[in-house]
Enzyme design. Sequence first.
Site: not given
Length: 219
Positions: A9, A32, A34, A36, A65, A67, A136, A174
Amino acid sequence: MAQCCIHPSILSADFVNLEAELGKISSADAVHVDVMDNHFVPNLTIGLPVVERIQEISRLPLDAHLMIADPDRWAPAYADAGLNSVTFHVEAASAPVRLARELRKRGAKAGMALKPGTAVEPYLDLLPEMDMLLIMTVEPGFGGQAFLDVTLPKIRRAASAIAGSGLPVAIQVDGGVTEETIQRAAEAGANVFVAGSAVYGAEDPDAAISALRKSAETA
């Protein structure tokens, strides 16, 4: 166990030198990313323009991913950007089956993520529409958290259901993944592992990836 994949990540990487940071993880299976939005989770990272640029320079496939709130609206654009896989949170999606089909139609693998407190059983019937299930192992929103062993029974139940169905659905975990915790997750049935600080906090990130892979494969 199905083939073990390590997805470092970049949440734990140096954002000022992302291109150089990507060069440190050449032995990884994917990057990966993320995303957000400060709404679905209480943190803000990067959005589509930055992810598109990472996609342009990365030699590895990207695994996003999301979020974020309202993934039904925003997630398809990440598939359009050429990402290998796009994972959305089922807690935020209004129509997860429709969204998964849209992601696949646009060329990305579809992933469905569950928070630690979200039961997997209500969503098992959706697995034929998915390529990956992300369980998660910490609360989403921040890196550096400790692995939650309470999620292991959920991983086992998901792995059992997937094995029984014969579906080619990967199980990704994760959060808090280390050489120690990756073994427990692998034993439970996970085969795709996101690791942030365990990789980018190491002196040699590629060596850390190899150590994680060895630990998972010996589980």
